[in-house]
Design an enzyme around this catalytic site. Structure first.
Site, PDB file in Angstrom:
ATOM      1  N   ASP A   1      17.843   9.443  -4.107  1.00 11.51           N
ATOM      2  CA  ASP A   1      17.150   8.196  -3.804  1.00 11.51           C
ATOM      3  C   ASP A   1      15.720   8.165  -4.327  1.00 11.51           C
ATOM      4  O   ASP A   1      14.931   7.331  -3.916  1.00 11.51           O
ATOM      5  CB  ASP A   1      17.138   7.947  -2.292  1.00 11.51           C
ATOM      6  CG  ASP A   1      16.407   9.044  -1.526  1.00 11.51           C
ATOM      7  OD1 ASP A   1      15.938  10.017  -2.158  1.00 11.51           O
ATOM      8  OD2 ASP A   1      16.311   8.938  -0.288  1.00 11.51           O
ATOM      9  N   ASN A   2      15.380   9.092  -5.246  1.00 13.52           N
ATOM     10  CA  ASN A   2      14.035   9.049  -5.811  1.00 13.52           C
ATOM     11  C   ASN A   2      14.055   9.571  -7.246  1.00 13.52           C
ATOM     12  O   ASN A   2      14.904  10.377  -7.627  1.00 13.52           O
ATOM     13  CB  ASN A   2      13.042   9.851  -4.958  1.00 13.52           C
ATOM     14  CG  ASN A   2      13.325  11.336  -4.986  1.00 13.52           C
ATOM     15  OD1 ASN A   2      12.837  12.060  -5.853  1.00 13.52           O
ATOM     16  ND2 ASN A   2      14.139  11.810  -4.038  1.00 13.52           N
TER      17      ASN A   2
ATOM     18  N   CYS B   1      -9.090  -3.404  -5.996  1.00 14.86           N
ATOM     19  CA  CYS B   1      -9.973  -4.334  -5.285  1.00 14.86           C
ATOM     20  C   CYS B   1      -9.194  -5.475  -4.637  1.00 14.86           C
ATOM     21  O   CYS B   1      -9.620  -6.008  -3.611  1.00 14.86           O
ATOM     22  CB  CYS B   1     -11.025  -4.893  -6.246  1.00 14.86           C
ATOM     23  SG  CYS B   1     -12.270  -3.658  -6.705  1.00 14.86           S
TER      24      CYS B   1
END
EC number: 6.2.1.45
Length: 985
Positions: free
Chosen positions: A569-570, A625
């Site tokens: 799963d990664n 930002c």
């Protein structure tokens, strides 16, 4: 009353007919149907168990799920294909699944029917399968029937699924279902071939054609004219297509757009589109958000009899664009053979195949025919392959879900599939002979019919490594058991997964049962697969694959393998396994899913590229930002909340433990770039000194102060630096375009929306220190009343960066004095013997661990700061109001005056995002949206108690301390809310 986004249940009416159908709800199941034990949960009303269905709700949504839970489905035919369909529907959560199959289980069924055992041979397929299917989901009533198919039986269902059914049966069932508004799915497989047909009626209404999140963009300009042109900010392409419908909000000046319904657009470019006549509107000033609206789509389906003669087909492989029409005729020729002989063509029998070709030519009526393709279908007519059944069965179940939910565009109407690439490319006639493919009274006869006995022996000797035992891992192990991979004396399958089973896994990881929760996935998956085929030589491990386990998965281990199947799963783990397979030159089967999307990649040494050879383009990162100070979309607040989780409950604990255990931690930290040394040491100092809790009340106090800092103080400082009316050097408002002007929140312990995020944060904070937390919200509320929050005043000289470029160009010089001050304030490791913290890894699958609670609350509070519409819990879970909820409303205002009706309605709109449509007290109607306008104007500005006394014509006695109101209302999605009560004091 629970008003947080954490409510786990939603009540669903059991009487709602399925989408696109005007039929009444299905009557009771035929008396001859035998209900399964333990299915009483699914009666007239059902609940959506969000702990179980969390991942599915993310894809389907609550409304589609509610429609599924009122649908009764018949699955006829319980061989390998039928059990795949039934399994997926039970996991998916329809109201009921009735199994129909009058035939006894045969030895050949074991090739792919994973819920039949050798001892079931001779028993009814449906009855033998029922108890194992029923275990999958206690919310679905699973039953079986021995009745022959009849109009009376079919009339009790919203959807009928026929598998491995003769054409004559398909035709009369198709006629009946079409004329009675019953959805029909027909599915069949023959070896490497598959067929699927859908008939969802004369007017199927699809509410959401693709299931994707609606697109939105920020508006920078709208011109007046016919047509008017809309320009979006050039931060990203708008992504709209001509013919889409959109709505507008927050437009200033040309405010008529905000009041328009959905309008159709024509795309002019990546940042512009036209919307029709705006010449009569006001002048555009600034701002605005344009959002895509999903419009209902109407689809007409032909009945099976008509679609057979005039087929409409879906092409799934444009490299084989001509095959669907060939297979459409070939399947009819095969049915004619079956009807004439009462059996399927024998494997690789030239005479039977020639007859099927001749019958197909009659169907094709002189059209050009691919005789080799037809002959191959005849050769494989007795083939029964578990992987093909899994694929076609998955598609069929998905079409049923579309039929009952109205979500996603269904197949119109025929789909044909073949995987002939699996056959030998050379010397096929030599390798696959009638002798090689004849039945051997083996459970693998359905596979031998396609590939021959020699390949079956090779499969049995394979040694495979399955990495991961989640949803894909369970399917792999089931298919490996069925095809006999690793089932010979020299073969083996090793599965590894370090995770334990959680409740939300049960919805899609079908090898697990409720009683397996908390047990190891790999162990339970291996045991379940072994039950399906006792010959499977499977072993389980719990070691994570990675550099730290290369002593476990060493040279001897990898060199002894024939291949690896990833079920991860990664990406990092996938890349690691890919490197290992490339190094050891082992085949790799790579796959993954995301919602309704999936991918498979087959990596063969010296023949294909590896998984790492190509990479997806990186996702566009959200500017720092934007996350820190200027979010304008819920995705920004969600990412901010995830960063909050890591920065509060994981990274500080990891840094503290390194500081306590690693003598060189400070030395390494001071060598970090930019301001990182200061940030790390300040976090360690807070964790060990200024913020360190000693007991649970300290954790609550920390969470309360953190709430004020993030959702009030920081916003006040931001507005101090950039006041709402401030203009830039160019004369434009600073708070315009993508910058949304925020407002601070005021914490109120009596506001039902404010304490829940504090509860989640306090529990996570306590967990990171090994302190016991509490779920008692009343007790937490009492603790909060005694928390002293330091007063805050914005400071001058605080610099806030407005762009990432400004942030990067800012001086990164460190304050050496501040660093020395921090180092001096830290207790030495020797002063904290035995102390350690507990970093928390984010886990989305556990709905009881406060992880998602914190993410949801933090994201939505941040969204409230910036007036961004909040998201539900699937981009979280929805806030749910039911008749069991209670609203507490204080009628006396801060100015000493009583709340008026206008203020009462506005309170619910602002605080709970609910629009009241009717309000009553006892038998007296106080307000309704359909009241005459004059009466509404009169009551709007009257105090609530005055309205009650006037309408009821009774005075309130001194003993009356509170009034109880009943209300009906809608949420932001216009969904009707069940009637909760209001206690008005």
């Amino acid at each position: 009353m629970s008003s947080s986004p954490l409510s786990k249940k939603r009540r669903v009416s059991g009487s709602e007919p399925p989408t696109g159908s005007s039929r009444a709800p299905a009557p009771a199941v035929s008396p001859s149907v035998t209900p399964a034990n333990g299915m009483a949960k699914n009666g007239a009303e059902a609940e959506i168990d969000e702990g179980l269905y969390s991942r599915q709700l993310y894809v389907l949504g609550h409304e589609a799920m509610k429609r599924m839970q009122t649908s009764n489905v018949l699955v006829s035919g319980l061989r390998g294909l039928g059990v795949e369909v039934a399994k997926n529907l039970v996991l998916g959560g329809v109201k009921s699944v009735t199994l129909h199959d009058p035939h006894p289980a045969a030895w050949a069924d074991l090739a792919s029917q994973f819920y039949l055992r050798e001892e079931d041979v001779g028993r009814s397929r449906a009855e033998a399968t029922l108890p194992r299917l029923a275990e999958l989901n206690s919310y679905v009533a699973v039953s079986s029937t021995r009745e022959p198919l009849s109009q009376e039986l079919l009339g009790t269902f919203q959807v009928v699924v026929l598998t491995n059914s003769p054409l004559e049966e398909q035709l009369w069932v198709g006629d009946f279902c079409h004329s009675h508004g019953i959805k029909l799915v027909v599915a069949d497989t023959r070896g490497l071939f598959g067929q699927l047909f859908c008939d969802f009626g004369d007017d199927m209404v699809v509410t959401d054609p693709n299931g994707e999140q609606p697109l939105s963009a920020m508006v920078s300009m709208v011109t007046k004219g016919c047509p008017g042109e809309v320009t979006c900010l050039d931060e990203a392409r708008h992504g709209f297509e001509t013919g889409d419908f959109v709505t507008f909000t927050e437009v200033e000046g040309m405010e008529e757009l905000n009041r328009c319904g959905p309008v159709e657009i024509r795309v002019l470019g990546p940042y512009t589109f036209s919307i029709g006549d705006t010449s009569g509107y006001g002048d555009y000033v600034r701002g605005g958000i344009v959002t895509q609206v999903k419009m209902p789509k109407h689809i007409h389906f032909k009945r099976l009899r008509d679609a057979l003669a005039e087929p409409e087909m879906m092409v799934t492989d444009f490299g084989k664009a001509e095959r669907p029409s060939m297979l459409h005729w070939a399947w009819q020729g095969l049915h004619r053979f079956l009807r004439q002989h009462g059996r399927a063509p024998r494997p690789r029998h030239q005479g039977d195949a020639a007859e099927v070709v001749a019958l197909t030519k009659e169907v094709a009526a002189g059209a050009e025919l691919d005789e080799e393709l037809v002959r191959e279908l005849a050769f494989q007519a007795t083939g029964d392959l578990a992987p093909v059944n899994a694929f076609i069965g998955g598609l069929a179940a998905q079409e049923v879900m579309k039929a009952v939910s109205g979500k996603f565009t269904p197949i119109t109407q025929w789909l044909y599939f073949d995987a002939l690439e699996c056959l030998p490319e050379e010397n096929r006639d030599t390798l696959l002979t009638e002798e090689q493919c004849r039945p051997r009274n083996s459970r693998y006869d359905g596979q031998i019919a396609v590939f021959g006995a020699e390949l079956q022996a090779k499969l049995g000797a394979q040694k495979y490594f399955v990495v991961g035992a989640g949803a894909i891992g369970c399917e792999l192990l089931k298919n490996f058991a069925m095809v006999g991979l690793g089932c010979g004396p020299e073969g083996s399958v090793t599965v590894t997964d370090m995770d334990t089973i959680e409740k939300s896994n049960l919805n899609r990881q079908f090898l697990f049962r409720p009683w397996d929760v908390t047990k190891l996935k790999s162990e339970r998956a291996a045991a379940a697969a072994r039950e399906m085929n006792p010959a499977l030589r499977v072993s389980s491990r719990t070691d994570r694959v990675g550099p730290d386990t290369e002593r476990v998965y060493d040279d001897d281990f990898f060199e002894g393998l024939d291949g690896v199947a990833n079920a991860l799963d990664n990406v990092d783990a996938r890349l690691y396994m890919d490197r290992r397979c490339v190094y050891y030159r082992k085949p790799l089967l790579e796959s993954g899913t995301l919602g309704t999307k999936g991918n498979v990649q087959v990596v063969i040494p010296f023949l294909s590229e590896s998984y790492s050879s190509s990479q997806d383009p990186p996702e566009k990162a959200i500017p720092i930002c934007t996350l820190k100070n200027f979010p304008n979309a819920i995705e920004h607040t969600l990412q901010w909340a995830r960063d909050e989780f890591e920065g509060l409950f994981k990274q500080p604990a990891e840094n503290v433990n390194q500081y306590l255990m690693d003598p060189k931690f400070l030395e390494r930290t001071l060598r970090l770039a930019g301001t990182q040394p200061l940030e790390v040491l300040e976090a360690v100092q807070r964790s060990l000194v200024s913020d360190r809790p000693r007991a649970w009340p300290d954790c609550v106090a920390w969470a309360c102060r953190h709430w004020h800092r993030q959702y009030s103080n920081n916003i006040r400082q931001l507005l101090h630096n950039f006041p709402p009316g401030q203009k830039t050097n160019s004369g434009t408002l600073f708070w315009s375009g993508p910058k949304r002007c925020p407002h601070p929140l005021v914490f109120d312990p009596d506001n039902p929306l404010h304490p829940p995020p504090v509860v989640a944060a306090a529990n996570l904070f306590a967990q990171s220190y090994g302190i016991a937390g509490s779920r008692d919200r009343a007790a937490v509320a009492e603790l909060l009343r005694h928390v002293r929050v330091p007063p805050f005043a914005p400071k001058a000289g605080v610099r806030i960066h407005v762009s990432d470029q400004e942030l990067q160009s800012a001086s990164a010089a460190l304050d050496d004095g501040r660093l020395e001050e921090l180092k001096a304030s830290l207790p030495s490791p020797e002063e904290l013997p035995g102390f350690r913290m507990f970093p928390i890894d984010f886990e989305k699958d556990d709905d009881t661990n406060f992880h998602m609670d914190f993410i949801v609350a933090a994201s939505n509070l941040r969204a409230e700061n910036y007036d961004i519409p909040p998201a539900d819990r699937h981009k979280y879970y929805e806030v749910e109001w039911t008749l069991w909820d209670r609203f507490e409303v204080q009628g006396l205002q801060p100015d000493g005056q009583e709340m008026t009706l206008r203020q009462f309605l506005a309170y619910f709109k602002k605080e709970h995002r609910l629009e009241i449509t009717m309000l009553s007290q006892g038998v007296s109607m106080l307000y309704s949206f359909f009241m005459p306008a004059a009466k509404l104007r009169e009551r709007h500005d009257q105090p609530m108690t005055e309205i009650v006394t006037r309408v009821s014509k009774k005075k309130l006695g001194r003993h009356v301390k509170a009034l109880v109101f009943e209300l009906c209302c809608n949420d932001d999605s216009d969904a009707d809310i069940e009637v909760p009560y209001v206690r008005y004091t």
